[in-house]
Design a protein around this motif. Structure first.
Motif, PDB file in Angstrom:
ATOM      1  N   ASN A 242      19.163 -48.756-107.502  1.00  0.00           N
ATOM      2  CA  ASN A 242      19.425 -50.062-108.255  1.00  0.00           C
ATOM      3  C   ASN A 242      20.547 -49.982-109.174  1.00  0.00           C
ATOM      4  O   ASN A 242      21.263 -51.051-108.890  1.00  0.00           O
ATOM      5  N   VAL A 243      20.767 -48.976-109.899  1.00  0.00           N
ATOM      6  CA  VAL A 243      21.754 -48.936-110.814  1.00  0.00           C
ATOM      7  C   VAL A 243      23.248 -48.805-109.818  1.00  0.00           C
ATOM      8  O   VAL A 243      24.124 -49.690-110.224  1.00  0.00           O
ATOM      9  N   ALA A 244      23.096 -47.906-109.027  1.00  0.00           N
ATOM     10  CA  ALA A 244      24.400 -48.004-108.139  1.00  0.00           C
ATOM     11  C   ALA A 244      24.620 -49.173-107.485  1.00  0.00           C
ATOM     12  O   ALA A 244      25.752 -49.787-107.105  1.00  0.00           O
ATOM     13  N   GLU A 245      23.519 -49.786-106.813  1.00  0.00           N
ATOM     14  CA  GLU A 245      23.704 -51.295-106.214  1.00  0.00           C
ATOM     15  C   GLU A 245      24.403 -52.445-107.097  1.00  0.00           C
ATOM     16  O   GLU A 245      25.114 -52.983-106.737  1.00  0.00           O
ATOM     17  N   ALA A 246      23.788 -52.363-108.324  1.00  0.00           N
ATOM     18  CA  ALA A 246      24.245 -53.323-109.268  1.00  0.00           C
ATOM     19  C   ALA A 246      25.698 -53.090-109.792  1.00  0.00           C
ATOM     20  O   ALA A 246      26.573 -54.052-109.920  1.00  0.00           O
ATOM     21  N   ALA A 247      26.168 -51.688-110.008  1.00  0.00           N
ATOM     22  CA  ALA A 247      27.233 -51.350-110.502  1.00  0.00           C
ATOM     23  C   ALA A 247      28.362 -51.850-109.530  1.00  0.00           C
ATOM     24  O   ALA A 247      29.406 -52.370-109.832  1.00  0.00           O
ATOM     25  N   PHE A 248      28.169 -51.914-108.107  1.00  0.00           N
ATOM     26  CA  PHE A 248      29.182 -52.142-107.023  1.00  0.00           C
ATOM     27  C   PHE A 248      28.711 -53.373-106.358  1.00  0.00           C
ATOM     28  O   PHE A 248      29.468 -53.830-105.342  1.00  0.00           O
ATOM     29  N   ALA A 249      27.858 -54.050-106.936  1.00  0.00           N
ATOM     30  CA  ALA A 249      27.539 -55.598-106.125  1.00  0.00           C
ATOM     31  C   ALA A 249      28.804 -56.471-106.718  1.00  0.00           C
ATOM     32  O   ALA A 249      29.176 -56.383-107.717  1.00  0.00           O
TER      33      ALA A 249
ATOM     34  N   PHE B 121      30.800 -52.042-119.046  1.00  0.00           N
ATOM     35  CA  PHE B 121      31.556 -50.846-118.732  1.00  0.00           C
ATOM     36  C   PHE B 121      31.059 -49.610-118.762  1.00  0.00           C
ATOM     37  O   PHE B 121      30.623 -48.737-118.028  1.00  0.00           O
ATOM     38  N   CYS B 122      31.016 -49.432-120.157  1.00  0.00           N
ATOM     39  CA  CYS B 122      30.409 -48.050-120.657  1.00  0.00           C
ATOM     40  C   CYS B 122      28.981 -47.699-120.177  1.00  0.00           C
ATOM     41  O   CYS B 122      28.757 -46.777-119.945  1.00  0.00           O
TER      42      CYS B 122
ATOM     43  N   ARG C  62      33.930 -43.363-107.361  1.00  0.00           N
ATOM     44  CA  ARG C  62      34.030 -44.701-107.027  1.00  0.00           C
ATOM     45  C   ARG C  62      34.310 -45.707-108.234  1.00  0.00           C
ATOM     46  O   ARG C  62      35.209 -46.489-108.019  1.00  0.00           O
ATOM     47  N   PHE C  63      33.601 -45.487-109.253  1.00  0.00           N
ATOM     48  CA  PHE C  63      33.743 -46.363-110.248  1.00  0.00           C
ATOM     49  C   PHE C  63      35.294 -46.206-111.154  1.00  0.00           C
ATOM     50  O   PHE C  63      35.905 -47.085-111.512  1.00  0.00           O
ATOM     51  N   LYS C  64      35.597 -45.127-110.884  1.00  0.00           N
ATOM     52  CA  LYS C  64      37.117 -44.774-111.494  1.00  0.00           C
ATOM     53  C   LYS C  64      37.975 -45.487-110.707  1.00  0.00           C
ATOM     54  O   LYS C  64      38.989 -45.905-111.195  1.00  0.00           O
ATOM     55  N   GLN C  65      37.906 -45.348-109.306  1.00  0.00           N
ATOM     56  CA  GLN C  65      38.722 -46.063-108.443  1.00  0.00           C
ATOM     57  C   GLN C  65      38.917 -47.549-108.648  1.00  0.00           C
ATOM     58  O   GLN C  65      39.826 -48.333-108.547  1.00  0.00           O
TER      59      GLN C  65
ATOM     60  N   ARG D 254      42.963 -55.984-108.407  1.00  0.00           N
ATOM     61  CA  ARG D 254      41.746 -56.264-107.422  1.00  0.00           C
ATOM     62  C   ARG D 254      40.635 -55.877-108.104  1.00  0.00           C
ATOM     63  O   ARG D 254      40.328 -54.762-108.583  1.00  0.00           O
ATOM     64  N   ALA D 255      39.683 -56.845-108.538  1.00  0.00           N
ATOM     65  CA  ALA D 255      38.517 -56.809-109.033  1.00  0.00           C
ATOM     66  C   ALA D 255      37.443 -57.512-108.097  1.00  0.00           C
ATOM     67  O   ALA D 255      37.809 -58.716-108.121  1.00  0.00           O
ATOM     68  N   GLU D 256      36.436 -56.849-107.650  1.00  0.00           N
ATOM     69  CA  GLU D 256      35.305 -57.813-107.035  1.00  0.00           C
ATOM     70  C   GLU D 256      33.967 -57.624-107.686  1.00  0.00           C
ATOM     71  O   GLU D 256      32.977 -58.645-107.240  1.00  0.00           O
ATOM     72  N   THR D 257      33.802 -56.710-108.296  1.00  0.00           N
ATOM     73  CA  THR D 257      32.312 -56.486-108.984  1.00  0.00           C
ATOM     74  C   THR D 257      32.042 -57.219-110.249  1.00  0.00           C
ATOM     75  O   THR D 257      33.387 -57.403-110.953  1.00  0.00           O
ATOM     76  N   ALA D 258      30.961 -57.329-110.874  1.00  0.00           N
ATOM     77  CA  ALA D 258      30.710 -57.890-111.921  1.00  0.00           C
ATOM     78  C   ALA D 258      31.390 -57.409-113.153  1.00  0.00           C
ATOM     79  O   ALA D 258      32.022 -58.325-114.056  1.00  0.00           O
ATOM     80  N   VAL D 259      31.315 -56.179-113.443  1.00  0.00           N
ATOM     81  CA  VAL D 259      31.754 -55.521-114.590  1.00  0.00           C
ATOM     82  C   VAL D 259      33.319 -55.824-114.501  1.00  0.00           C
ATOM     83  O   VAL D 259      34.015 -55.932-115.515  1.00  0.00           O
TER      84      VAL D 259
END
Length: 395
Positions: A95-102, A146-147, A169-172, A181-186
């Motif tokens: 869930n953490v990963a899915e939420a991070a990249f949703a 972010f942190c 992936r988060f670094k990229q 280019r930004a698509e995720t909530a963070v």
């Protein structure tokens, strides 16, 4: 009474977003009586009671009709606890990963998610954000999100390989954000903060690389190696706060680094037992351990037996005193800050020093238990910042 709804704090039906004199006055009269006549003092006392009630965890049934159950994936409680691993570890990590990249559809949706993440992961964030200037609150939530997300990708992943993949992936995505280019909530939310304060990419990359380092290194040979780790794991946070406060000069940044390193070290010495038991990490440098004749095996034996010998206590005392030196050197930062932000930033060092005092009160024993601050002690720290906060607002 305190309630939470849609990331907004409510108290007895009042929406608490700022230090509004009318609202605070009504709260003061309702809960303290109407004998307080001086507006500034009335506001200060009302603020103290509001914050005090929040810190005591008083959250009875609220009166706001839109109160609802939180359903976001990232609001789960931390996986690692003093009693061991949560059996739902892998499900939560997913869930953490899915939420991070949703992906999100709008800036409003992104900002709502970063606010939710900040307030749900950190029990005192609502109170801390209440002390912040209103124009900084959303930006603080964006930075914190972010942190927190990077930390979760590192520590809540099922294994180091999965953690490294998620962090890469988060670094990229961080680099993509700086490329427009930004698509995720963070990153949709964070992009606004980056542009508003012209924040360079380096602090964000440093933080991610610290979490990557956690996957590769769990022991440190020298104190210098540990301080170098703090340069990436802690110091960027202070620099990000300075950017948001309008400061970019090396002098303030270096002083901030001292405080942030001291705070990171205080956390390490507070969590010696938990870090070794739960995540197999020892931050005590090997050269310090050798100096006091403390081995890794003896640490494990003492933790298992529920004891802390004199050598271990002297080792922790030595490291606590070194951490205190960082706070002493970093104290020169506060006079260089505007009064509007000084009280809030002072909480960084005040909190770290309070942790070190808690370790002292236990006789430098962090092997049989974890020194913590009570809600009352946390409240005193925050209330101690209020006079400076009030002066900053009035003048």
């Amino acid at each position: 009474m305190w309630t939470k709804a849609d990331s907004v704090t409510w108290f007895d039906g009042f929406k608490i977003e700022s230090f509004d004199p009318e609202i605070m006055g009504r709260l003061a009269r309702r809960h303290r009586g109407s004998r307080i006549a001086i507006p500034g003092i009335r506001r200060l006392r009302a603020e103290r009671q509001v914050i005090g009630r929040a810190l005591r965890g008083r959250q009875p049934r609220g009166r706001h009709p839109s109160r609802r159950k939180n359903t976001m994936a990232l609001t789960a409680t931390p996986i690692s606890t003093a009693s061991g691993e949560n059996p739902a570890e892998h499900a939560i990590a997913k869930n953490v990963a899915e939420a991070a990249f949703a992906r999100v559809d709008s800036l409003d949706q992104a900002q709502a998610r970063t606010r939710e993440l900040a307030h749900s992961h950190y029990e005192n964030f609502s109170v801390v954000s209440f002390l912040l200037p209103k124009h900084l609150r959303q930006d603080f939530c964006n930075i914190y999100a972010f942190c927190r997300t990077a930390d979760d990708l590192g520590d809540e992943s099922p294994d180091p390989a999965a953690a490294m993949a998620g962090l890469a992936r988060f670094k990229q995505q961080t680099r993509d954000c700086y490329a427009g280019r930004a698509e995720t909530a963070v990153f949709v939310a964070l992009r606004q903060t980056i542009a508003r304060y012209d924040i360079p990419i380096e602090p964000f990359i440093d933080l991610i690389e610290a979490f990557e380092q956690d996957q590769r290194i769990n022991r440190y040979d020298t104190f210098e190696q540990l301080v170098d780790y703090c340069r990436r794991s802690a110091n960027p946070v202070g620099r990000l706060v300075l950017y948001m406060a309008g400061y970019r000069d090396p002098q303030r940044q270096l002083l901030s680094d001292q405080t942030c390193t001291g705070l990171q070290l205080a956390n390490f010495w507070q969590d010696v037992r938990r870090d070794l038991q739960n995540i197999d990490r020892i931050y005590l440098p090997r050269d310090s351990m050798a100096r006091f004749a403390v081995s890794e095996e003896s640490l494990k034996e003492q933790i298992a037996a529920g004891r802390c010998d004199e050598n271990a206590r002297k080792l922790i005392q030595f490291e606590v005193e070194r951490a205190e030196g960082f706070f002493d050197r970093g104290a020169a930062l506060l006079p260089l800050l505007d009064s509007g932000i000084r009280p809030q930033i002072s909480l960084f060092s005040a909190g770290g020093r309070a942790i070190l005092k808690a370790i002292r009160r236990r006789g430098f024993d962090t092997l049989t238990g974890r020194p913590t601050l009570s809600k009352w002690q946390k409240g005193r720290l925050m209330l101690g910042a209020l006079p400076g906060l009030l002066i900053g607002k009035l003048f």
